[in-house]
Design a protein around this motif. Sequence first.
Motif, PDB file in Angstrom:
ATOM      1  N   PRO A 199     -19.519   6.108  25.288  1.00  0.00           N
ATOM      2  CA  PRO A 199     -19.646   6.644  26.653  1.00  0.00           C
ATOM      3  C   PRO A 199     -18.385   7.321  27.162  1.00  0.00           C
ATOM      4  N   GLN A 200     -17.259   7.098  26.497  1.00  0.00           N
ATOM      5  CA  GLN A 200     -16.030   7.777  26.916  1.00  0.00           C
ATOM      6  C   GLN A 200     -16.065   9.255  26.582  1.00  0.00           C
ATOM      7  N   TYR A 201     -16.962   9.643  25.665  1.00  0.00           N
ATOM      8  CA  TYR A 201     -17.095  11.034  25.263  1.00  0.00           C
ATOM      9  C   TYR A 201     -18.429  11.655  25.671  1.00  0.00           C
ATOM     10  N   VAL A 202     -19.474  10.847  25.688  1.00  0.00           N
ATOM     11  CA  VAL A 202     -20.832  11.340  25.940  1.00  0.00           C
ATOM     12  C   VAL A 202     -21.284  10.884  27.329  1.00  0.00           C
ATOM     13  N   VAL A 203     -21.690  11.832  28.151  1.00  0.00           N
ATOM     14  CA  VAL A 203     -22.118  11.527  29.520  1.00  0.00           C
ATOM     15  C   VAL A 203     -23.636  11.362  29.519  1.00  0.00           C
ATOM     16  N   HIS A 204     -24.090  10.140  29.744  1.00  0.00           N
ATOM     17  CA  HIS A 204     -25.528   9.848  29.698  1.00  0.00           C
ATOM     18  C   HIS A 204     -26.174   9.863  31.084  1.00  0.00           C
ATOM     19  N   ASN A 205     -25.346   9.946  32.126  1.00  0.00           N
ATOM     20  CA  ASN A 205     -25.855   9.989  33.496  1.00  0.00           C
ATOM     21  C   ASN A 205     -25.243  11.171  34.251  1.00  0.00           C
ATOM     22  N   PRO A 206     -25.418  12.394  33.733  1.00  0.00           N
ATOM     23  CA  PRO A 206     -24.740  13.558  34.324  1.00  0.00           C
ATOM     24  C   PRO A 206     -25.130  13.834  35.764  1.00  0.00           C
ATOM     25  N   GLU A 207     -26.342  13.413  36.164  1.00  0.00           N
ATOM     26  CA  GLU A 207     -26.756  13.633  37.548  1.00  0.00           C
ATOM     27  C   GLU A 207     -25.842  12.907  38.533  1.00  0.00           C
TER      28      GLU A 207
ATOM     29  N   GLU B  70     -13.952  14.197  39.295  1.00  0.00           N
ATOM     30  CA  GLU B  70     -13.685  12.763  39.268  1.00  0.00           C
ATOM     31  C   GLU B  70     -13.796  12.213  37.848  1.00  0.00           C
ATOM     32  N   LEU B  71     -14.756  12.728  37.090  1.00  0.00           N
ATOM     33  CA  LEU B  71     -14.926  12.273  35.711  1.00  0.00           C
ATOM     34  C   LEU B  71     -13.730  12.680  34.862  1.00  0.00           C
ATOM     35  N   PHE B  72     -13.266  13.925  35.058  1.00  0.00           N
ATOM     36  CA  PHE B  72     -12.134  14.400  34.264  1.00  0.00           C
ATOM     37  C   PHE B  72     -10.793  13.940  34.829  1.00  0.00           C
ATOM     38  N   GLY B  73     -10.788  13.531  36.080  1.00  0.00           N
ATOM     39  CA  GLY B  73      -9.547  13.050  36.691  1.00  0.00           C
ATOM     40  C   GLY B  73      -8.588  14.154  37.082  1.00  0.00           C
ATOM     41  N   ASN B  74      -9.114  15.369  37.305  1.00  0.00           N
ATOM     42  CA  ASN B  74      -8.265  16.483  37.736  1.00  0.00           C
ATOM     43  C   ASN B  74      -9.145  17.546  38.387  1.00  0.00           C
TER      44      ASN B  74
ATOM     45  N   VAL C 174     -24.469  14.960  17.669  1.00  0.00           N
ATOM     46  CA  VAL C 174     -23.731  13.841  17.094  1.00  0.00           C
ATOM     47  C   VAL C 174     -22.610  14.343  16.181  1.00  0.00           C
ATOM     48  N   HIS C 175     -22.770  15.526  15.591  1.00  0.00           N
ATOM     49  CA  HIS C 175     -21.688  16.114  14.790  1.00  0.00           C
ATOM     50  C   HIS C 175     -20.523  16.541  15.683  1.00  0.00           C
ATOM     51  N   ALA C 176     -20.851  17.043  16.869  1.00  0.00           N
ATOM     52  CA  ALA C 176     -19.799  17.382  17.829  1.00  0.00           C
ATOM     53  C   ALA C 176     -19.057  16.125  18.258  1.00  0.00           C
ATOM     54  N   LEU C 177     -19.778  15.024  18.363  1.00  0.00           N
ATOM     55  CA  LEU C 177     -19.139  13.752  18.701  1.00  0.00           C
ATOM     56  C   LEU C 177     -18.120  13.362  17.638  1.00  0.00           C
TER      57      LEU C 177
ATOM     58  N   ASN D 294      -9.924  13.400  19.852  1.00  0.00           N
ATOM     59  CA  ASN D 294      -9.633  12.567  21.023  1.00  0.00           C
ATOM     60  C   ASN D 294      -9.139  13.404  22.201  1.00  0.00           C
ATOM     61  N   LEU D 295      -9.971  14.354  22.612  1.00  0.00           N
ATOM     62  CA  LEU D 295      -9.605  15.291  23.661  1.00  0.00           C
ATOM     63  C   LEU D 295     -10.051  14.777  25.038  1.00  0.00           C
ATOM     64  N   PRO D 296      -9.134  14.663  25.988  1.00  0.00           N
ATOM     65  CA  PRO D 296      -9.512  14.185  27.317  1.00  0.00           C
ATOM     66  C   PRO D 296     -10.233  15.239  28.158  1.00  0.00           C
ATOM     67  N   ASN D 297     -10.190  16.505  27.737  1.00  0.00           N
ATOM     68  CA  ASN D 297     -10.769  17.593  28.532  1.00  0.00           C
ATOM     69  C   ASN D 297     -12.090  18.108  27.953  1.00  0.00           C
ATOM     70  N   LEU D 298     -12.782  17.268  27.191  1.00  0.00           N
ATOM     71  CA  LEU D 298     -14.080  17.648  26.634  1.00  0.00           C
ATOM     72  C   LEU D 298     -15.063  16.493  26.738  1.00  0.00           C
ATOM     73  N   LYS D 299     -16.244  16.779  27.280  1.00  0.00           N
ATOM     74  CA  LYS D 299     -17.343  15.816  27.351  1.00  0.00           C
ATOM     75  C   LYS D 299     -18.590  16.427  26.730  1.00  0.00           C
TER      76      LYS D 299
END
Length: 214
Positions: free
Chosen positions: A17-25, A33-37, A76-79, A86-91
């Motif tokens: 869940p740190q990489y994949v957003v399952h509740n984008p709504e 807020e999700l990205f922190g910037n 899943v390959h992108a995951l 380990n990029l903080p600016n990609l979801k």
Amino acid sequence: MRLKFKPWAKDKLLAHPQYVVHNPEDYKGRWNELFGNDNPVHIEVGTGKGRFITGMALANPDINYIAIEAYESVIVHALDRLIEANLPNLKLLPVNAVDLREFFEKTDVSRVYLNFSDPWPKNRHEKRRLTYASFLNIYEDILPEGGEIHFKTDNRGLFQYSLVSMSQYGMILKDVNLHLHDSEFEGNIMTEYEEKFSKKGSRIYRVEAQFPKR
């Protein structure tokens, strides 16, 4: 090409869940807020295995990126790429492009990338093309006035169709490139398909299209 189903893909996506957003709504109107910037957000619709979007996130740490891909067995390959980098600016968002309005408010997104989209060559499938008018309307609804689509493909028919579709929609066509790899364009990051087709000698077409100010 038939998509190979991976029954384990869903569980793997849920496990990160740190990489994949399952509740984008839940982040509609507040992706910062999700990205922190407050950095701009660019999305790629139909991200495939994620080579392009991962490369963009690595090259541009001051931009937030969201990869949109409907097929769990593909994203899943992108995951895997994202876990390694380990990029903080990609979801990653395993959602369908037709539902983007449910997840993004206007101005949530600063730019849309469309790379090597399915050409859907049969006339009866025109409405499935990601540059069909109804999809352009979706992108316009989540972009600011004057927002842009950056589009690449190796398919000349789809490129011609897209130029017409965008023009008829009222978009301004900028930097139309009929042979990307034989041009002076700088900073190009290739997708998996782009590398494959360019090695075979195929031309790569690219355009930047801007929505009009209403």
